[in-house]
Design an enzyme around this catalytic site. Structure first.
Site, mmCIF file in Angstrom:
data_model
loop_
_atom_site.group_PDB
_atom_site.id
_atom_site.type_symbol
_atom_site.label_atom_id
_atom_site.label_comp_id
_atom_site.label_asym_id
_atom_site.label_seq_id
_atom_site.Cartn_x
_atom_site.Cartn_y
_atom_site.Cartn_z
ATOM 1 N N ASN A 108 -35.005 -127.547 -30.985
ATOM 2 C CA ASN A 108 -34.393 -128.333 -32.060
ATOM 3 C C ASN A 108 -34.731 -129.804 -31.854
ATOM 4 O O ASN A 108 -34.903 -130.254 -30.714
ATOM 5 C CB ASN A 108 -32.865 -128.150 -31.999
ATOM 6 C CG ASN A 108 -32.129 -128.933 -33.075
ATOM 7 O OD1 ASN A 108 -32.528 -128.938 -34.246
ATOM 8 N ND2 ASN A 108 -31.052 -129.608 -32.697
ATOM 9 N N HIS A 110 -33.204 -133.601 -32.488
ATOM 10 C CA HIS A 110 -31.916 -134.240 -32.765
ATOM 11 C C HIS A 110 -32.076 -135.756 -32.754
ATOM 12 O O HIS A 110 -32.691 -136.297 -31.832
ATOM 13 C CB HIS A 110 -30.879 -133.804 -31.715
ATOM 14 C CG HIS A 110 -29.512 -134.340 -31.993
ATOM 15 N ND1 HIS A 110 -28.719 -133.846 -33.001
ATOM 16 C CD2 HIS A 110 -28.822 -135.361 -31.429
ATOM 17 C CE1 HIS A 110 -27.584 -134.536 -33.034
ATOM 18 N NE2 HIS A 110 -27.623 -135.456 -32.093
ATOM 19 N N SER A 137 -34.202 -136.630 -29.340
ATOM 20 C CA SER A 137 -34.302 -135.598 -28.312
ATOM 21 C C SER A 137 -34.890 -134.335 -28.925
ATOM 22 O O SER A 137 -34.539 -133.964 -30.046
ATOM 23 C CB SER A 137 -32.917 -135.243 -27.757
ATOM 24 O OG SER A 137 -32.243 -136.393 -27.271
#
Ligand code: GRF
Length: 213
Positions: A108, A110, A137
């Site tokens: 993912n 972020h 991140s």
């Protein structure tokens, strides 16, 4: 040459998906084989179609619950033989069973330096907190919210005038570099978990190929 079949899940405009399509799709053995959304009208689906990538929609309301939706999504991903699932602005929480099914194969992006400001509106959280530095991140997904092992991070300075739009633009620019870079590293076998502490992800920008755990 290594090969990696990538599926992307996206709910929104899909600029991160576009960065993946532009920077890594069809290169170095990396193939985006499918894009799915929970939103039938997500612009991300149009971007995928324009690139000739298969699309699918898994609307929450079409299933009895999240477990059933994630089971169907997982079956679709397995039928595509996806080796990596990339969440690029996917605004649904994934069930624990889904995370287990694709353990260490979901990443993912972020818009904050985790573990600071997980969850929704990370940029707004950072501005409200008054931090001077925030960032981006890319991390593996575990059962928590933005809590999995961190693969790559890059800092972004908060503008002195706290201009939200300028900060958003810079964060998105960094996201569009960092997410494709993480996919490249994974495809090249250059991402592994530290044997002594599996929370720690090792990335190798050169040298020997390593195996995932
Ligand atoms: C990005 O800021 C990402 O960090 C967050 O959702 C946003 C998605 O943007 N998870 P886009 O749809 O890729 O343009």
């Amino acid at each position: 040459m290594s090969s990696l079949r990538v599926a992307v899940l996206a709910s929104g405009t899909g600029t991160n998906l576009q960065a993946i399509l532009d920077a890594v799709h069809g290169r170095d053995g990396i193939e985006v084989v499918g894009v799915a959304s929970d939103k039938p009208h997500a612009m991300a689906l149009e971007r995928a179609a324009a690139a000739g990538v298969e699309t699918a929609v898994f609307e929450r309301s079409s299933f009895a619950g999240r477990a059933q939706r994630d089971a169907a999504l997982g079956d679709w991903l397995e039928a595509l033989d996806a080796g990596l699932v990339v969440l690029a602005g996917y605004m649904q929480l994934l069930s624990a069973a889904f995370v287990e099914r694709f353990r260490d194969r979901i990443i993912n992006v972020h818009p904050a330096l985790l573990p600071s400001f997980p969850g929704l509106d990370a940029i707004g959280q950072a501005l409200a907190h008054g931090v001077k530095v925030t960032g981006v991140s890319v991390h593996f997904v575990d059962e928590g919210v933005d809590s999995g092992p961190i693969i790559l991070q890059r800092a972004v300075e908060v503008p002195e005038d706290l201009d939200r739009e300028a900060l958003e633009d810079e964060i998105h620019r960094v996201e569009h570099e960092l997410l494709p870079e993480a996919i490249r590293l994974i495809a090249a076998g250059r991402v592994s978990f530290d044997a002594a502490n599996p929370r720690v992800v090792r990335t190798i920008s050169g040298g020997d190929r390593v195996s995932p755990r």
